[in-house]
Design a protein around this motif. Structure first.
Motif, PDB file in Angstrom:
ATOM      1  N   VAL A 174      90.787 -19.317 -17.313  1.00 48.94           N
ATOM      2  CA  VAL A 174      92.025 -20.071 -16.417  1.00 48.94           C
ATOM      3  C   VAL A 174      92.221 -20.194 -15.475  1.00 48.94           C
ATOM      4  N   VAL A 175      92.110 -20.476 -14.211  1.00 46.95           N
ATOM      5  CA  VAL A 175      93.029 -20.304 -13.375  1.00 46.95           C
ATOM      6  C   VAL A 175      94.671 -20.077 -13.103  1.00 46.95           C
ATOM      7  N   ILE A 176      95.469 -18.828 -13.036  1.00 47.55           N
ATOM      8  CA  ILE A 176      96.518 -19.523 -13.703  1.00 47.55           C
ATOM      9  C   ILE A 176      97.780 -18.833 -11.934  1.00 47.55           C
ATOM     10  N   PRO A 177      97.977 -19.887 -11.233  1.00 43.29           N
ATOM     11  CA  PRO A 177      99.097 -19.448  -9.971  1.00 43.29           C
ATOM     12  C   PRO A 177     100.006 -18.543 -10.612  1.00 43.29           C
ATOM     13  N   ASP A 182      87.420 -27.787 -10.630  1.00 44.31           N
ATOM     14  CA  ASP A 182      87.806 -27.553  -9.422  1.00 44.31           C
ATOM     15  C   ASP A 182      89.234 -26.516  -9.780  1.00 44.31           C
ATOM     16  N   TRP A 183      89.235 -25.365  -9.517  1.00 45.12           N
ATOM     17  CA  TRP A 183      90.637 -24.908  -9.575  1.00 45.12           C
ATOM     18  C   TRP A 183      91.041 -24.949 -10.464  1.00 45.12           C
ATOM     19  N   THR A 184      91.130 -24.849 -11.597  1.00 46.44           N
ATOM     20  CA  THR A 184      91.788 -24.996 -12.793  1.00 46.44           C
ATOM     21  C   THR A 184      91.334 -24.529 -13.950  1.00 46.44           C
ATOM     22  N   TYR A 185      90.235 -24.589 -14.506  1.00 50.59           N
ATOM     23  CA  TYR A 185      89.276 -23.705 -15.445  1.00 50.59           C
ATOM     24  C   TYR A 185      87.923 -23.842 -15.160  1.00 50.59           C
TER      25      TYR A 185
END
Length: 74
Positions: free
Chosen positions: A25-28, A8-11
């Motif tokens: 990959v989810v990058i802020p 969840d919300w990471t990759y």
């Protein structure tokens, strides 16, 4: 694409039609706290073997790519 693993919300780890593994990959964003973007990395064939043998390797790769992207934002 077939989902292999998703955190969840990471990759997310996918396998495409050609059998390649793609790590998304989810990058802020460093500019705003609410902004995120996704970046996809096509993994080499040997990483596919390592991930099958050691599934937790995906966590390590995602963290590595996230750190690289954070350094590039600075």
């Amino acid at each position: 694409m077939k989902v292999i693993r998703q955190v969840d919300w990471t990759y997310s780890l996918y396998e495409d039609e050609n059998g390649r593994y793609i790590l998304e990959v989810v990058i802020p964003s460093s500019k705003a706290a609410w902004a995120n973007y996704d970046k996809q990395f096509v993994l080499p064939w040997y990483e596919k073997i390592f991930i099958r043998l050691f599934p937790k390797r995906t966590d390590v790769l995602a963290d590595k790519f996230l750190e690289i992207e954070k350094k590039m934002q600075k």
